[in-house]
Design a protein around this motif. Structure first.
Motif, mmCIF file in Angstrom:
data_model
loop_
_atom_site.group_PDB
_atom_site.id
_atom_site.type_symbol
_atom_site.label_atom_id
_atom_site.label_comp_id
_atom_site.label_asym_id
_atom_site.label_seq_id
_atom_site.Cartn_x
_atom_site.Cartn_y
_atom_site.Cartn_z
ATOM 1 N N ILE A 1 0.849 -1.191 0.000
ATOM 2 C CA ILE A 1 0.000 0.000 0.000
ATOM 3 C C ILE A 1 0.879 1.235 0.000
ATOM 4 O O ILE A 1 1.505 1.570 1.018
ATOM 5 C CB ILE A 1 -0.948 -0.022 1.207
ATOM 6 N N LEU A 2 0.941 1.912 -1.144
ATOM 7 C CA LEU A 2 1.710 3.138 -1.246
ATOM 8 C C LEU A 2 0.899 4.244 -0.567
ATOM 9 O O LEU A 2 -0.162 4.647 -1.043
ATOM 10 C CB LEU A 2 1.984 3.475 -2.707
ATOM 11 N N THR A 3 1.430 4.708 0.553
ATOM 12 C CA THR A 3 0.714 5.606 1.459
ATOM 13 C C THR A 3 1.274 7.002 1.251
ATOM 14 O O THR A 3 2.319 7.353 1.778
ATOM 15 C CB THR A 3 0.901 5.112 2.907
ATOM 16 N N GLN A 4 0.561 7.809 0.463
ATOM 17 C CA GLN A 4 1.119 9.081 0.033
ATOM 18 C C GLN A 4 0.015 10.136 -0.033
ATOM 19 O O GLN A 4 -1.145 9.858 0.239
ATOM 20 C CB GLN A 4 1.850 8.921 -1.297
ATOM 21 N N GLN A 5 0.403 11.339 -0.417
ATOM 22 C CA GLN A 5 -0.439 12.489 -0.152
ATOM 23 C C GLN A 5 -1.508 12.780 -1.189
ATOM 24 O O GLN A 5 -2.515 13.411 -0.872
ATOM 25 C CB GLN A 5 0.449 13.743 -0.016
ATOM 26 N N THR A 6 -1.338 12.415 -2.440
ATOM 27 C CA THR A 6 -2.191 12.998 -3.464
ATOM 28 C C THR A 6 -2.567 11.970 -4.531
ATOM 29 O O THR A 6 -2.480 10.766 -4.321
ATOM 30 C CB THR A 6 -1.494 14.240 -4.075
ATOM 31 N N GLN A 7 -3.013 12.441 -5.688
ATOM 32 C CA GLN A 7 -3.410 11.597 -6.807
ATOM 33 C C GLN A 7 -2.186 11.307 -7.674
ATOM 34 O O GLN A 7 -1.543 12.225 -8.165
ATOM 35 C CB GLN A 7 -4.478 12.317 -7.638
ATOM 36 N N ILE A 8 -1.871 10.037 -7.846
ATOM 37 C CA ILE A 8 -0.659 9.675 -8.580
ATOM 38 C C ILE A 8 -0.949 9.338 -10.034
ATOM 39 O O ILE A 8 -0.076 9.439 -10.899
ATOM 40 C CB ILE A 8 0.063 8.501 -7.876
ATOM 41 N N PRO B 1 0.384 -3.996 -5.712
ATOM 42 C CA PRO B 1 0.506 -2.591 -5.303
ATOM 43 C C PRO B 1 -0.857 -1.913 -5.338
ATOM 44 O O PRO B 1 -1.691 -2.177 -6.213
ATOM 45 C CB PRO B 1 1.452 -2.004 -6.348
ATOM 46 N N LEU B 2 -1.078 -1.061 -4.375
ATOM 47 C CA LEU B 2 -2.327 -0.306 -4.245
ATOM 48 C C LEU B 2 -1.970 1.050 -3.658
ATOM 49 O O LEU B 2 -1.173 1.132 -2.723
ATOM 50 C CB LEU B 2 -3.307 -1.065 -3.360
ATOM 51 N N VAL B 3 -2.549 2.121 -4.199
ATOM 52 C CA VAL B 3 -2.200 3.479 -3.783
ATOM 53 C C VAL B 3 -3.380 4.122 -3.082
ATOM 54 O O VAL B 3 -4.526 4.026 -3.543
ATOM 55 C CB VAL B 3 -1.803 4.348 -4.999
#
Length: 511
Positions: free
Chosen positions: A354-361, A406-408
């Motif tokens: 789980i890519l744990t990040q701030q915005t829309q990739i 992978p999941l964002v």
């Protein structure tokens, strides 16, 4: 003997919280006005947090220069009868009398209850949870995720509903506070001018953390946190703000903002800031079921592309395409963090990553807001769209290392968005942006822009809320939870839309 504490004040009126008696949001005690929290669980421990404040809206919390002894206690049930661990800490004035206890020696994969004692007073009881054993494959992980909780834009009813979800984890993806001057005519108003120093940021965080619904969410489950821009100043990149101000001034402001952030978050000692530098990127494993790769896309990013960077000249966020946006030397993460992430992706053994990040990739070309009927040939340089080579290196590593599922997850854009990520002609991962807790929409053309992009499965920014994901070995069930009335602390949440992501099948399916 401990007694169960119930939510009082505003929280008592929130039906979603009345059933949660294991931890109180606000208590009548003088020192624990910010409640309790926990974070970053491991198989044998967790971080326990509180911050003492006799006068919570004072820059020093009304605590002066005294070092204050604090007792912490952990119980194996919510009655407070069975003490399993206890110890002593010190609330230091240099760190705003915050306490970050890194507990170890606990059993894996189970809940615990905890409290603090100082000055003859006891805090509310909080509930936390340890991660499963390293090699365990648990049947389920439920986590809720959110971002963008501008105090002035509404009540924190999203957090009341999050508590009712009974999550194992809560993930916050940035914009915990907003740093502007107080507004006029908003549902609530910030209580101090725009913060620029440590006392100012402390008061701004205190304003938020006095909210009983937010306190209840911190008390119900451990949190994983990262930041975005408003924890410091809007749209900053490294030591550059929107006005390209003096970097030395920006460094002082960032140092103050980072310290206040640490003081109010359940973070480990390795995240303790040193001036304007603070290590926030890290991983968190939930047995073999899931790994969260937590990113910091603000502190180290390269300068914005396609503009002059003249001192005092206002930067722009939406630009025509230019070579800067494809520069292989540019990174939204900074090269050391990017290398850490790529190495982590090469070595992960988790079923879900789980890519744990701030915005829309997901790539998002857009129309010029001044010409909404024109072509979608504009790029947003404040997001991944402004650092396309950096983004592609992550996509390539997912593909080349055959990273499992992978999941964002993301925030920032004040919208619910579900999209499919593809690279080199192959589907790679789904991306879910989970709305905003309160902050109102900014991109008026979101629905129009995404309607032309096949990768985008859903986009709405006329509602507020949060995301909920149930992770199992065979699939992830994703729900966008929208609020009926973000101005009402007692509002209900409902399913706006739902998706299923199956193991080894990267494209989401409507549920």
């Amino acid at each position: 003997m401990l007694t169960r504490r119930t939510i009082i004040g505003a929280a008592a009126a929130a039906p979603a919280l009345l059933g949660f008696g294991r931890a109180g949001a606000l208590t009548s005690e003088r020192l624990f006005s910010f409640g309790v929290a926990s974070g970053d669980p491991t198989p044998n421990g967790v971080v326990l947090w509180t911050r003492l404040a006799a006068r919570p809206l004072a820059g020093d919390g009304g605590m002066g220069a005294a070092r204050v002894p604090v007792r912490w206690e952990i119980y194996d049930d919510d009655s407070g009868r069975h003490l399993v661990r206890a110890g002593d800490a010190v609330a230091e004035p240099a760190w705003g009398h915050s306490v970050h206890v890194e507990v170890s020696g606990l059993q894996s994969g189970r809940p615990y209850w905890y409290r603090f004692i100082a000055g003859g007073e006891a805090s509310a009881i909080g509930r936390t949870r340890t991660a499963p054993a390293r090699h365990a494959l648990p049947e389920r992980l439920r986590f809720c995720f959110g971002s963008c909780q501008k105090y002035e834009d509404g009540q924190f009813g999203a957090w009341a509903n999050t508590v009712a979800e009974d999550p194992d984890l809560i993930v916050f993806l940035g914009d915990y506070i907003y740093e502007e001057d107080p507004s006029v005519g908003t549902p609530r108003v910030h209580l101090n001018p725009a913060p620029v120093d440590l006392d100012g940021y402390r008061v701004r965080y205190a304003t938020y953390r006095l909210d009983p619904l937010l306190q209840a969410a911190h008390a119900v489950a451990p949190w994983i946190v990262t930041w975005d821009d408003h924890e410091v100043i809007n749209d900053y990149a490294d030591l550059a703000d929107q006005h390209n101000s003096d970097p030395a001034v920006m460094a002082r402001r960032r140092a103050a903002a980072y310290q206040a952030y640490y003081e109010f978050m359940p973070l480990r000692a390795y995240s303790r800031p040193h001036g304007p530098d603070m290590r926030l990127y890290r991983t968190l494993d939930w047995g073999r079921l899931a790994q969260f790769q937590v990113l910091d896309d603000r502190q180290y990013r390269s300068p914005r592309g396609c503009q002059s960077h003249v001192r005092g000249e206002m930067s722009v966020s939406v630009v025509k395409d230019c070579p800067d946006l494809h520069d292989p030397k540019a990174s939204i993460l900074g090269m050391p963090q990017e290398k850490w992430l790529l190495d982590t992706l090469s070595g992960t053994k988790a079923r879900w990553n789980i890519l744990t990040q701030q915005t829309q990739i997901t790539p998002y070309p857009r129309r010029d807001p001044a010409h909404p009927d024109g072509p979608a040939d504009m790029q947003t340089v404040d997001t991944w769209q402004g650092y396309q080579a950096s983004r592609n290196r992550i996509f390539a590593r997912w593909q080349d290392a055959n990273v499992s599922n992978p999941l964002v997850i993301g925030g920032d854009i004040h919208a619910f968005v579900a999209s499919d990520i593809s690279y080199r002609g192959k589907a790679l991962a789904p991306c879910f942006v989970g709305g905003s807790i309160t902050t109102q929409a900014g991109d008026k053309l979101l629905v129009q822009n995404t309607a032309d992009l096949p990768a985008y499965r859903f986009a709405r920014n006329d509602v507020r809320g949060y995301g909920r994901i149930d992770v199992t070995p065979t699939q992830c069930d994703v729900a966008f939870r929208a609020l009926r009335n973000p101005l009402d602390a007692r509002t209900e949440a409902y399913d706006l839309t739902k998706y299923v992501v199956e193991d080894r099948r990267p494209r989401m399916q409507a549920a």
